[in-house]
Every structure is written in C-alpha cells, then in structure tokens.
Design an enzyme around this catalytic site. Sequence first.
Site, PDB file in Angstrom:
ATOM      1  N   HIS A  74      -8.205  11.652  -2.537  1.00  0.00           N
ATOM      2  CA  HIS A  74      -7.718  10.325  -2.939  1.00  0.00           C
ATOM      3  C   HIS A  74      -7.290  10.386  -4.402  1.00  0.00           C
ATOM      4  O   HIS A  74      -7.995  10.973  -5.227  1.00  0.00           O
ATOM      5  CB  HIS A  74      -8.833   9.296  -2.752  1.00  0.00           C
ATOM      6  CG  HIS A  74      -8.368   7.879  -2.861  1.00  0.00           C
ATOM      7  ND1 HIS A  74      -8.005   7.309  -4.053  1.00  0.00           N
ATOM      8  CD2 HIS A  74      -8.191   6.923  -1.920  1.00  0.00           C
ATOM      9  CE1 HIS A  74      -7.625   6.052  -3.839  1.00  0.00           C
ATOM     10  NE2 HIS A  74      -7.732   5.797  -2.554  1.00  0.00           N
ATOM     11  N   HIS A 125     -11.958  12.602  -0.081  1.00  0.00           N
ATOM     12  CA  HIS A 125     -12.020  11.232   0.422  1.00  0.00           C
ATOM     13  C   HIS A 125     -12.084  11.109   1.932  1.00  0.00           C
ATOM     14  O   HIS A 125     -12.816  10.276   2.444  1.00  0.00           O
ATOM     15  CB  HIS A 125     -10.795  10.474  -0.094  1.00  0.00           C
ATOM     16  CG  HIS A 125     -10.777   9.023   0.261  1.00  0.00           C
ATOM     17  ND1 HIS A 125     -11.800   8.177  -0.102  1.00  0.00           N
ATOM     18  CD2 HIS A 125      -9.885   8.258   0.945  1.00  0.00           C
ATOM     19  CE1 HIS A 125     -11.521   6.950   0.331  1.00  0.00           C
ATOM     20  NE2 HIS A 125     -10.383   6.979   0.984  1.00  0.00           N
ATOM     21  N   LEU A 164     -14.808   5.591  -5.926  1.00  0.00           N
ATOM     22  CA  LEU A 164     -13.437   5.284  -5.528  1.00  0.00           C
ATOM     23  C   LEU A 164     -12.910   4.051  -6.252  1.00  0.00           C
ATOM     24  O   LEU A 164     -13.592   3.044  -6.361  1.00  0.00           O
ATOM     25  CB  LEU A 164     -13.429   5.024  -4.013  1.00  0.00           C
ATOM     26  CG  LEU A 164     -12.096   4.629  -3.398  1.00  0.00           C
ATOM     27  CD1 LEU A 164     -11.115   5.770  -3.461  1.00  0.00           C
ATOM     28  CD2 LEU A 164     -12.295   4.198  -1.959  1.00  0.00           C
ATOM     29  N   GLN A 175      -8.171  14.907   2.916  1.00  0.00           N
ATOM     30  CA  GLN A 175      -7.487  14.067   1.941  1.00  0.00           C
ATOM     31  C   GLN A 175      -8.233  13.985   0.610  1.00  0.00           C
ATOM     32  O   GLN A 175      -9.429  13.723   0.576  1.00  0.00           O
ATOM     33  CB  GLN A 175      -7.337  12.649   2.495  1.00  0.00           C
ATOM     34  CG  GLN A 175      -6.603  11.721   1.546  1.00  0.00           C
ATOM     35  CD  GLN A 175      -6.069  10.491   2.265  1.00  0.00           C
ATOM     36  OE1 GLN A 175      -6.798   9.562   2.546  1.00  0.00           O
ATOM     37  NE2 GLN A 175      -4.788  10.500   2.570  1.00  0.00           N
ATOM     38  N   ARG A 197      -3.229  10.917   5.724  1.00  0.00           N
ATOM     39  CA  ARG A 197      -3.403   9.560   6.218  1.00  0.00           C
ATOM     40  C   ARG A 197      -2.867   8.548   5.214  1.00  0.00           C
ATOM     41  O   ARG A 197      -3.099   8.693   4.014  1.00  0.00           O
ATOM     42  CB  ARG A 197      -4.889   9.284   6.455  1.00  0.00           C
ATOM     43  CG  ARG A 197      -5.176   7.851   6.827  1.00  0.00           C
ATOM     44  CD  ARG A 197      -6.628   7.624   7.161  1.00  0.00           C
ATOM     45  NE  ARG A 197      -7.521   7.716   6.024  1.00  0.00           N
ATOM     46  CZ  ARG A 197      -7.676   6.764   5.090  1.00  0.00           C
ATOM     47  NH1 ARG A 197      -6.961   5.661   5.138  1.00  0.00           N
ATOM     48  NH2 ARG A 197      -8.532   6.935   4.104  1.00  0.00           N
ATOM     49  N   ARG A 251      -0.611   9.521  -0.460  1.00  0.00           N
ATOM     50  CA  ARG A 251      -1.749   9.970  -1.269  1.00  0.00           C
ATOM     51  C   ARG A 251      -1.670  11.453  -1.633  1.00  0.00           C
ATOM     52  O   ARG A 251      -2.028  11.837  -2.744  1.00  0.00           O
ATOM     53  CB  ARG A 251      -3.053   9.706  -0.520  1.00  0.00           C
ATOM     54  CG  ARG A 251      -3.387   8.245  -0.499  1.00  0.00           C
ATOM     55  CD  ARG A 251      -4.659   7.981   0.240  1.00  0.00           C
ATOM     56  NE  ARG A 251      -4.973   6.555   0.138  1.00  0.00           N
ATOM     57  CZ  ARG A 251      -5.967   5.961   0.808  1.00  0.00           C
ATOM     58  NH1 ARG A 251      -6.718   6.662   1.619  1.00  0.00           N
ATOM     59  NH2 ARG A 251      -6.192   4.683   0.659  1.00  0.00           N
ATOM     60  N   PHE A 286       0.845  -1.188   0.000  1.00  0.00           N
ATOM     61  CA  PHE A 286       0.000   0.000   0.000  1.00  0.00           C
ATOM     62  C   PHE A 286       0.878   1.235   0.000  1.00  0.00           C
ATOM     63  O   PHE A 286       2.055   1.172   0.333  1.00  0.00           O
ATOM     64  CB  PHE A 286      -0.926  -0.028   1.222  1.00  0.00           C
ATOM     65  CG  PHE A 286      -2.390  -0.023   0.864  1.00  0.00           C
ATOM     66  CD1 PHE A 286      -2.931  -1.031   0.103  1.00  0.00           C
ATOM     67  CD2 PHE A 286      -3.223   1.000   1.285  1.00  0.00           C
ATOM     68  CE1 PHE A 286      -4.277  -1.031  -0.240  1.00  0.00           C
ATOM     69  CE2 PHE A 286      -4.564   1.015   0.960  1.00  0.00           C
ATOM     70  CZ  PHE A 286      -5.090   0.001   0.200  1.00  0.00           C
ATOM     71  N   GLU A 332      -6.820   2.015  -3.649  1.00  0.00           N
ATOM     72  CA  GLU A 332      -5.364   2.082  -3.734  1.00  0.00           C
ATOM     73  C   GLU A 332      -4.774   0.685  -3.931  1.00  0.00           C
ATOM     74  O   GLU A 332      -3.667   0.521  -4.437  1.00  0.00           O
ATOM     75  CB  GLU A 332      -4.833   2.685  -2.432  1.00  0.00           C
ATOM     76  CG  GLU A 332      -3.342   2.922  -2.406  1.00  0.00           C
ATOM     77  CD  GLU A 332      -2.958   3.907  -1.308  1.00  0.00           C
ATOM     78  OE1 GLU A 332      -3.572   4.992  -1.233  1.00  0.00           O
ATOM     79  OE2 GLU A 332      -2.047   3.592  -0.537  1.00  0.00           O
TER      80      GLU A 332
END
Lengths: 561, 257
Positions: free
Chosen positions: A231, A340, A241, A229, A375, A275, A113, A244
């Site tokens: 995304h 996001h 979405l 955030q 985050r 991100r 990730f 990720e």
Amino acid sequence: MPDHDVLVIGAGLAGQRAALAAAEHGVSVGIISKVHPIRSHSNAAQGGINAALAVDDSWESHAFDTIKGSDYLSDQDAVEIMCREAPNELLHLEHIGVTFHRNEKGELGTRAFGGASHARTYYVADITGQAIMHTLYEQLMKYADLIDRYEEWFTTELALDEDGNCVGAVTRNIKDGSMELFRAKAVILASGGNGQIWHPTTNALICTGDGIAMAYRAGAKLMDMEMIQYHPTTLRGKGFLITEGARGEGAHLLNAKGERFMEKYAPNKMELASRDVVSRAEQTEINEGRGFPDGTVALDITVVPRKRIHEALREIVLVGRDFAGVDITREPIHIKPGNHYTMGGIKTDIWGRTDVKGLYAAGEAACVSVHGGNRLGANSLLDTLIFGRRSGEDAAKHAAGRGIDRVSRTVLEQEERRVQAIIGRERSGRRVSEIKAELGETMDSKVAVFRDEEGIQSALDTVRRLKEEADGAWIDDRGTIFNQDVLGALELQNMLQQAEATCMAALERKESRGAQFRTDYPERNDEEWLKHIDVSLNGDGPELSYSPVTITDWQPQERTY
Amino acid sequence: MNFKLRVWRQPSEGNEGGFEAHEVSGVDPEASFLEMLDILNEKIVADGGDPIAYDRDCMEGVCGSCSLLIDGIPHGPRQVTSCQTFMRDFPDGAEISVEPFRNSAFPVIRDLVVDRSPLDRIIEAGGYISVTSGPQPEPNTNPVRPEDQEHAMDAAICIGCGACVAACPNGSAMLFTGAKVAHLNSLPQGDPERFDRAHGMVAQHDEEGFGGCTNFGECQAVCPQEISIKVIGELYHDYRQAMLHRLRARRGAVKPQ
C-alpha cells in the site's frame, strides 16, 4: 462432535456474509473464528466499497478499471460478476443498517479512489469495514436459530474423508485448550490474508493466512501467490495504514524537495493511479535519494479543507496524532509503501469452489481471481461480500440433501499430538517469535516492491532454513487456558508454507506485472506470462503449474495512468 | 524509562486472583502499553514463569480487543484504547496497576482476559434489522438526512470493547446498549422495530446482571470512540415510548409492533 450443514472458518466480512447466505437457504451453519467476530481484520478497511450505482456510471466501466488495475491477470468472468452484483449488494447493506455517507440532498455520496474512472466508492467516514462488519454481526444474531457461533476457536486442520473430500475441521477452543472435531457437509474458508509474513505490515496480528495453508495441505491449489500488494501510504516502523481515501479527498504526495513527483509517473491520474504504480513511484524516489532520511516521502493532507478532514478522515487524524505525533490538518505526514494485501490465495471458481470437493474459499483467503496482479482500493470489501455470499449459497445447495459423513477421529488425534508436541518442546533452539521476526524482515526486504532473482532466491533459502528451525522452536506458555503462544507456533508453520509458495511463484514469473516488479525482467510479457501460476503441495514442497487467464471482452493493452 | 507494575494474575475463572509485583526497565517512551507488557513477559519467561495473558489484535484502536484497567481507568489515562496508550503518557519511575475490565457480568478467563459475551446477548435481543426488503429500489428514492446519518454513525462507531461497563460505578452497560439502539433507531430502516428493540435490549441488559444508569457519566469519559452519554437519554426515550405503546396495544388502541 458438533455437526453442521455448512461450517464457515473465519468471521470477518466474507465469513459472516457466507454464513448469512447459507442460513438464508435454510441450512444449519457453524461459524468459527480465532477471535471474537467483531475483532476480525475487516475492521481495518477504511476507505469504502466500490459499486457502479450512479446513473452516469456502468458496471462495464467498473469492470474495465478492475481489469486494467489487475494488469490483465484477473479472470474477467469473475470480475464481471463482481461488478454487476455490486449495486444490489450495496443496497442490501444499506437496508440492514449500514450508515453510508449521505450528501446534503440525503443521497448516497461517493469519493474518488485510485485507478477508478468514476467516483464510485461508497463509504462510512473512514470506518467502512467496521461499520459493515458490526452490522453483519447483528444479522448473525437475527439467525441465531440456524447459526451457531464459535468465538475464539482456532482451526488447526481440515478433515478429509478417504476420497479426499472435505468433511469438517479440527479446532482448538482457545479458552480451555480442548480440541474438537467439527463435522460438516461443506466447509468455507474465509480466514483472511497473510500479511503477518511481512514486517512491517498494515495487517493485524491475526492475519497469518491459516486457511490458505490448511487448504494447501488438504490438496487445494493456490494461485497468484507472488502478487502481494504494497500500500502506498503506511507509517514507517509499525506499518499503520493511512487510507487511500486521503488521496481520494485530494491529498498530494511530495518528495523531500517538495516536488509532486507523481507527475513523472502517472501524469493523468497522479496520486490516484493504481496502488502498485504509486508504491513503485515512491520507492523509486526513496531509492534515488529524493526521499527523507528516514526512508519516506510525504503525504500532504493539509490541501484538503479542514472541515472535510474531520468529517471524512477522522480515524486518520487520530492515527497521525497517536502514532506519528503529527497533526495531519497542519503538516504533511511521512509515509512509505508497506505490505497490505494478499491478491493470491486459494484458487476458486466463481462460486467459491476449490479443487477439493466440499471445500470453498472466499475473501482475502481466496483467489477467484478478481484482483489479478493488483487490487484496486475499495474492491476488497466488495470481493468479500459478493464471493462470500456466492460461496454460502453454493455450499448450502451442496449440503442440502446430503447426509453427514462418518469422519474418522484419526485427524483429531493427530492434531492433538501435534499441539502437545509443540507445548512439550525443550527450551533449546530458537523461539517462535525470533523466527517470525526473521521471516518478516526477510520478506519485506526481498519479496517486496522491487524484486530480482538473487533476492528472491536468498529469501527462499532463508524460508527453508526457518522451516526446519520452526519444527523445533519452543514457546513460552505451557498452559491450556488462553494459551496464545501455542497458536503462534501453529501460525508460524502456516506462514512458512505460504512464504515458500510465494517465493517460488515470484521466482517463476520472469516478467513484471502488477505487484510483481522484477528489476531483472522489467517489462510485462503477455506472450509468455499472461497466465496464472498455481502452486500445489507435493510431499513437503511446492509444485508449480499454470492455468489460463479468462478473457471475455477486454484484451490486454498497455497500462498507463 | 522504568516502571513498577502491579499486575493482576488469575489462572482461570474458578481460581482466586491477586496482584503480582514486577519491574521493567529500559522501556522506549514510544512503546505502547501492550509492547511494554511484551517486554515484561520476556522477563517473566526468562525467569521461568508463565507469561501474562491479555487480549490484543489490530494494535491501532479499531478492533476493540484490548481491555486493560490501567491505574483503575479502563484503557488508561488518555481516553483511547489500551493499544493506543503509550508509555510516554506516564512519568518515569511510575507505579502502575494493571487489571482486567471489572464487572461481575464479565468473568475473568485468565489474567487480563475477560469474557464479554453478555454484550453479544444484548444485541441478540433486538439489535438488528429483521425485515428483508426484497427487490432493491433505486437507492435515492428514500433520502436520509445527512444529520440523521451522521447521528447514526456517531453511535455505530462503537467497537464493543466494554470500557463503558468497566468504568461505571453501577456496572451498567447502558452506553453500549444506547449506542446500538441509537444507531438503528436513527435510521428509517430501523424505525419500524424501534419499540421492540429498545424494550428487548434493555430487558436483556438487566437479565445479564448489568446495573442501571444513574448518570455518573464515567462511561463517556473513557469511551475511546467518544460516544456521548446522550445515546442513553435517547434509549430511555425509546424505552418509555415502548412501554406506553405496549400498554396501548394491550387496550387495543394501537397495533403491537
């Protein structure tokens, strides 16, 4: 007047985990949610949950990645707790029946990730949130003797005693429109983030940050509200979405010329940088004319083996097919950065305690702060579970040995009048839905990936005008049974208060850190701005103050990926 | 695009309901079914009426809120949730009927909104792992075969929307119950309680007034998560085993679970 030792508002992962932890301590719990718990937005978390569980991984490495990802704005004591407690929490989930992916040897498998130096994301295909939430919901049933569920009840305001302690909440039963005052010895807000302030957003319609606004009105401080955030991979228009996990499985980002542009921005981590970094890179490509005419760049998942796509990204195959008309196994899909996640929220300590006695917060509604300026993917589920549990435990201890206070019914009567006034408004002025649309568009154009003083100030002016308009805005539905419109009007007031706080904090932070990139102050400035901005309500408007960032072992460094 | 709609209106559970005829025009083919209802609501409100109430939330098919019976088919023609049904799925000028999910165990709250809490009570009757496992051992001491994990996940993917119930000519909730049981009973951590779980959940299913399964297969044909009817076969297997186990336990041949 229902009484409970602990009252939990919100029944996503944080709320359910808090309720379970409190019940494990033997206290009575009421859990209230404006939707049926399994409809909560934790459902939408696709990619997974981080834990340093592998023998060659360590919690320190997880903590460092998180802190670096946060652009050094997270509180390191809180990050340490989260990363240390992650492995046991994950095993607990596995024991209660979450079907984490197993590799061919039957061992727990992981995926890579963004921003992580080790593949430590455990997952259930791309329905990790849904799988965990349904399993926690089953556990609520196990504690049916101790936990009362109030499904489809909308909390409008917290109840405080004369000393300002939180002693309950006022709630409207959506099914029949009746209002009720719930009394409790401790209240936990786990009511989620506020993505609906932006349009488009990946967030569901319910994500209006009601708990954040209620805590703010009750006198609690909000923190890091400027940190929103975006995304990197969302569909244009409706904001769906793309996990990720797609990039974790190896997908590439391409501009309109077919260049893998992340080489320029993050030569080491490429598509798996943090991100904020990836979103800025994409937006730069688009702004500088290297995107597609529809204002997007491309995500090429075709480089991932087909079998693996169908095994690990099956929800995304459907999203591509249904919402973009694209078979992601055969062709790239157009994406752009989209709203996001709310990094900021109600300021809490490491036990979820807010500035208001008896009031706790956990999950996306709270700001512990483990996410700081940005985050990392797959840390949000972890945050909800770790700090949901901790606030449940501490609230249970706080409640034990206390009596239920007498609570004045004044707040109930005041809320009944407020709701009646909304229902009875004249059909003049603007509609709630129009104001919400203008708010979403304003925030998405001016308080987004790139910001500057002029833009934020103009957004703030708009928000203030909308606040006035919202006070007289009328709604379509005048009934009592299942009236969703009246909730929309209450949510709008909540959103406008939060939007004002966000604009003020974004104006105040004259530097670029994490998700806040000021084109007029493009550098990070640790000397002046390595601190949190707190927002509290003074009269009708926000008042700003600062609080220090807790640093334990990790001194701020230059951040490259 | 233009459509003629017949929409079920019912002010509350106790009141009689009925169809109301409406027309919508100028609908974008890319609009979802729920967005089309929003357009219709705008028109109804402009004419001084009350908007149609319906459930919705995530708008991307994961939350299970939406629950429309479209032309008699739960969620509509394409085996996806109502929010993922698009107006391009219908011919221009089509006449479409819209109702709430139909089952006597799902009372209508208002218009297109139903109460699906009977499904929760089925879970409450055993659809959870009740053991507390104490100190955590190393995660891979007890490997789980990937095919077992996949099998459990194929059942755990249920979003609890209730389309299976609305599709079944018998009004059975066996696909839902089977999915819940198959999820936990396929895993080692769910194994010790498998008999009690199967027995308790089936008993509660019947108690709620859902009908029995006679293998029509309508449920799997509409399930937006594509859960297979095989889970009902597995449920019956576990249920039968549970009955046998109870008989044997009564005779003292085995320990009760």
